[in-house]
Design an enzyme around this catalytic site. Structure first.
Site, short mmCIF file in Angstrom:
data_model
loop_
_atom_site.label_atom_id
_atom_site.label_comp_id
_atom_site.label_asym_id
_atom_site.label_seq_id
_atom_site.Cartn_x
_atom_site.Cartn_y
_atom_site.Cartn_z
N LYS A 1 7.60 -5.39 -4.96
CA LYS A 1 7.34 -3.94 -4.95
C LYS A 1 7.44 -3.56 -3.48
O LYS A 1 6.62 -3.95 -2.66
CB LYS A 1 5.94 -3.70 -5.51
CG LYS A 1 5.50 -2.27 -5.82
CD LYS A 1 5.74 -1.26 -4.77
CE LYS A 1 4.58 -0.34 -4.50
NZ LYS A 1 4.85 0.53 -3.33
N GLY B 1 -1.76 -5.68 2.75
CA GLY B 1 -1.96 -4.24 2.93
C GLY B 1 -3.42 -3.95 3.19
O GLY B 1 -4.18 -4.80 3.67
N SER B 2 -3.81 -2.72 2.86
CA SER B 2 -5.16 -2.27 3.19
C SER B 2 -6.20 -2.84 2.22
O SER B 2 -5.86 -3.27 1.11
CB SER B 2 -5.20 -0.74 3.13
OG SER B 2 -4.97 -0.33 1.81
N GLY C 1 -6.23 -0.51 -1.02
CA GLY C 1 -5.11 -0.77 -1.94
C GLY C 1 -5.24 -2.14 -2.56
O GLY C 1 -5.08 -2.31 -3.78
N GLY C 2 -5.54 -3.13 -1.75
CA GLY C 2 -5.65 -4.50 -2.24
C GLY C 2 -6.78 -4.65 -3.24
O GLY C 2 -6.64 -5.30 -4.27
N GLU D 1 -3.94 -10.31 1.34
CA GLU D 1 -4.24 -10.35 2.77
C GLU D 1 -4.56 -8.92 3.16
O GLU D 1 -3.68 -8.06 3.14
CB GLU D 1 -3.05 -10.91 3.55
CG GLU D 1 -2.75 -12.36 3.24
CD GLU D 1 -3.93 -13.28 3.48
OE1 GLU D 1 -4.76 -12.99 4.35
OE2 GLU D 1 -4.06 -14.28 2.75
N CYS E 1 -2.56 -6.80 11.85
CA CYS E 1 -3.78 -7.12 11.10
C CYS E 1 -4.72 -7.96 11.96
O CYS E 1 -5.92 -8.03 11.67
CB CYS E 1 -3.43 -7.86 9.83
SG CYS E 1 -2.26 -9.18 10.09
N GLU F 1 -12.14 -1.67 9.66
CA GLU F 1 -10.90 -1.59 10.43
C GLU F 1 -10.50 -0.14 10.72
O GLU F 1 -10.54 0.71 9.82
CB GLU F 1 -9.78 -2.27 9.63
CG GLU F 1 -8.42 -2.22 10.28
CD GLU F 1 -7.32 -2.78 9.37
OE1 GLU F 1 -6.53 -3.59 9.84
OE2 GLU F 1 -7.27 -2.38 8.18
P1 NAP Z 1 -1.40 -0.06 1.94
O1 NAP Z 1 -1.46 1.38 2.17
O2 NAP Z 1 -2.55 -0.71 1.27
O3 NAP Z 1 -0.06 -0.32 1.09
C1 NAP Z 1 0.30 -1.60 0.63
C2 NAP Z 1 0.82 -1.49 -0.80
O4 NAP Z 1 -0.26 -1.25 -1.68
C3 NAP Z 1 1.82 -0.37 -1.00
O5 NAP Z 1 2.85 -0.85 -1.83
C4 NAP Z 1 1.00 0.69 -1.72
O6 NAP Z 1 1.77 1.48 -2.58
C5 NAP Z 1 0.05 -0.16 -2.53
N1 NAP Z 1 -1.19 0.55 -2.82
C6 NAP Z 1 -1.99 1.18 -1.93
N2 NAP Z 1 -3.07 1.70 -2.56
C7 NAP Z 1 -2.93 1.40 -3.88
C8 NAP Z 1 -3.72 1.66 -5.04
N3 NAP Z 1 -4.87 2.32 -4.97
N4 NAP Z 1 -3.28 1.19 -6.23
C9 NAP Z 1 -2.13 0.51 -6.31
N5 NAP Z 1 -1.34 0.22 -5.24
C10 NAP Z 1 -1.74 0.67 -4.04
O7 NAP Z 1 -1.21 -0.87 3.31
P2 NAP Z 1 -0.03 -0.80 4.40
O8 NAP Z 1 0.04 0.53 4.97
O9 NAP Z 1 1.18 -1.39 3.82
O10 NAP Z 1 -0.50 -1.88 5.53
C11 NAP Z 1 -1.48 -1.61 6.47
C12 NAP Z 1 -2.73 -2.44 6.15
O11 NAP Z 1 -2.38 -3.79 5.87
C13 NAP Z 1 -3.70 -2.52 7.29
O12 NAP Z 1 -4.99 -2.35 6.80
C14 NAP Z 1 -3.50 -3.94 7.83
O13 NAP Z 1 -4.58 -4.50 8.50
C15 NAP Z 1 -3.21 -4.68 6.58
N6 NAP Z 1 -2.46 -5.92 6.84
C16 NAP Z 1 -3.06 -7.12 6.62
C17 NAP Z 1 -2.38 -8.30 6.90
C18 NAP Z 1 -3.03 -9.62 6.66
O14 NAP Z 1 -2.35 -10.62 6.74
N7 NAP Z 1 -4.29 -9.68 6.33
C19 NAP Z 1 -1.06 -8.25 7.40
C20 NAP Z 1 -0.48 -7.01 7.59
C21 NAP Z 1 -1.19 -5.84 7.29
P3 NAP Z 1 2.28 2.95 -2.09
O15 NAP Z 1 3.47 2.65 -1.26
O16 NAP Z 1 2.56 3.71 -3.31
O17 NAP Z 1 1.15 3.53 -1.30
#
Ligand code: NAP
Length: 527
Positions: free
Chosen positions: A184, A241-242, A245-246, A265, A302, A391
């Protein structure tokens, strides 16, 4: 290279049957001429059903066959490196050098798993031969290996458009395990995603692998993301991701009639502890390297250092002064999307009641720019406002001034899970470090000394994960060779005829791999 804007299912580029969208250059706000199409639920179903059928064949692939596929993907990515860099920089506003380096890392990741497969012992085979004369009961012949789980859904992250995206660590480790992958995509880099997917498809064709072992779908997380995680034939999820979302998707994964593992993650604030002697000797130097680390990728790592913790005093004042002097000299940078930038500004505004150490040069909102924002708080106030641990995704950090070493330990003990925890320590600090380490051990995925966690080595000794909320599965890692274990499960063969065993468990050990045989490590055959 031309971009179609389509989705990929079973080797076919198809128009997504739901809505359309454009890519956006975050630095200019310009929309792409190319229109991209989102998959609908029927296409989700089709991609998963086909992946599930392809799994029957792919699950039987030898390690050599899978290694060849991964190496072929690496080669195809290398061929289109210039196009990836062009699209990647346009869609993310990340500099060319960063995208180039991240592509090398992505290729390195695929090669690392190919090498692991070629070595052959990653399934850690265990053999315990039968003891027919054991009293009171005979012991059966037991042989343990690992088998792939089935179709895996991978969610791309916005902030690592290559290394944690379409052909990133989750995809590489799932394919290495023998699992088909349905990606996705992240809407922040759809053209880059298509380029990467086209390289994977070419490699699949070159290797003659089933085309349905890889699919790429654009679409909203809440609709097709949720539908993918709910699909009964999906057997695991890799998510980067966040936390919000996660967590939403994790809840879907574990509340299905058949719950499945969800390897999320998530977010992390990565506390940095500066112990007294180190602060005394290096306050200014640490302030400089801390800001360098914080500014990497406009704070969108992250592993970005979101908290600095030290004991107050004259050395702490020097640190404070150095940060206050340097912060205004730092230029603003474009964030990955306008939404991420807005969110950053909202979270910083919520901290306006804290002491502001310094801000970077003024940001241009039209260009989705963020300026560095450094805040400070006394530990006593911090301990009464533990929400501040959350964060702030972007170039912001919170300096926590403690009254004593005991209070520093109290701050450490108040924390939840983080990907990294850094300690700056001189030999004279080892007494307090020995008290801090057991506290971090319970809360941190990677403890590091005299540095910052922003660089994550590709290594078998790496752990990238940690207790919740930094990860939803703290017993695993998403970086390093052990990431493959997320997508396999143990299978024990009992009293199975030798000819019917998988090759790594056969008596002859034709691959000469290391196995635990009757409690002894051996790469020999069994007589
Ligand atoms: P994100 O906004 O959570 O988006 C990631 C995915 O999740 C997208 O495909 C999004 O779909 C989907 N999503 C978000 N909310 C959802 C929900 N309520 N229901 C279903 N799917 C949902 O995160 P991001 O902007 O890609 O990344 C930034 C975050 O990732 C930061 O918090 C960062 O710290 C974290 N991160 C962590 C690591 C690690 O290894 N721990 C690495 C990199 C990043 P849509 O596109 O439709 O919104």
């Amino acid at each position: 290279m031309s971009i179609t804007g389509n989705i990929l299912i079973n080797g076919q580029w198809l128009s997504g049957a739901a809505s359309n969208f454009s890519a956006v250059n975050p630095a200019t706000g310009t929309k792409s001429l190319q229109i991209f199409s989102n998959a609908d639920i029927a296409q989700v179903d089709n991609a998963v059903e086909l992946a599930s059928t392809a799994f029957d064949t792919f699950s039987q692939y030898s390690d050599t066959q899978k290694a060849t596929l991964l190496r072929s993907i690496s080669a195809e990515l290398e061929i289109i490196r210039p196009a990836i860099i062009e699209q990647g920089t346009w869609e993310t506003a990340l500099p060319e050098m960063r995208i180039d380096g991240e592509l090398s890392r992505t290729i390195g990741q695929l090669s690392m798993f190919a090498q692991l497969l070629e070595k052959g012992d990653w399934k850690r085979p265990v053999i315990e031969q039968a003891q027919p004369n054991r009293k009171p009961l005979p012991k059966p012949d037991l042989r343990l290996t690992q088998v792939p789980l089935g179709p895996v859904v991978v969610f791309s992250a916005s902030n690592f458009p290559l290394a944690f995206s379409v052909a990133g660590g989750d995809t590489a480790s799932a394919l290495a395990a023998g699992c088909p992958v349905i990606v996705k995509t992240h809407s922040a880099h759809p053209a880059t995603s298509e380029l990467i997917a086209s390289a994977i498809l070419k490699a699949i064709e070159t290797c003659g692998a089933p085309k349905a072992i890889f699919a790429m779908l654009h679409g909203s997380g809440r609709t097709i993301g949720t539908a993918l995680v709910r699909h009964p034939k999906v057997k695991a999820v890799g998510f980067t991701g966040s936390i919000t979302g996660g967590r939403a998707l994790y809840d879907v994964a574990v509340s299905r009639p058949e719950p499945i593992p969800f390897f999320g993650e998530l977010g992390s604030t990565n506390p940095v502890y500066i112990l007294p002697q180190s602060l005394e000797e290096k306050a200014e130097q640490i302030a400089g390297s801390f800001l360098d680390s914080l500014m990497m990728g406009v704070g969108q790592f992250c592993t970005s250092p979101g908290m600095l913790i030290a004991v107050k005093g004259s050395a702490f004042d020097r640190l404070f002064t150095a940060l206050a002097e340097k912060a205004p000299t730092l230029g603003a940078g474009s964030m990955l999307t306008a939404g991420i930038c807005d969110n950053y500004n909202v979270l910083c505004a919520k901290r306006s009641n804290l002491t502001i150490i310094g801000r970077g040069s003024a940001a241009d909102n039209a260009a989705s720019q963020a300026q560095v924002s450094l805040f400070s708080i006394d530990a006593t106030d911090y301990l009464a406002n533990l929400d501040l641990e959350e964060e702030v995704f972007g170039p912001s950090s919170l300096v926590i001034g403690c009254e004593s070493q005991a209070q520093m330990l109290e701050v450490a003990a108040s924390m939840k899970g983080h990907l990294t925890g850094a300690i700056f320590a001189q030999e004279k600090d080892h007494n307090i470090a020995t008290k801090l380490l057991p506290i971090l051990q319970q809360r941190i995925g990677r403890v590091l000394f005299d540095g910052f966690g922003t660089g994550v080595e590709l290594s078998s000794a790496m752990s990238h994960g940690g207790p919740y909320p930094s990860s939803s599965a703290s017993q695993t890692t998403s970086v390093g060779t052990r990431a493959i274990e997320r997508f396999t499960r143990p299978l024990c063969y009992q009293n199975t005829p030798d000819a019917l065993l998988p090759i790594e468990l056969q008596n002859a050990n034709p691959g000469g791999i290391m196995r635990l045989v009757n409690n002894q490590w051996s790469d020999k055959s069994i007589i």
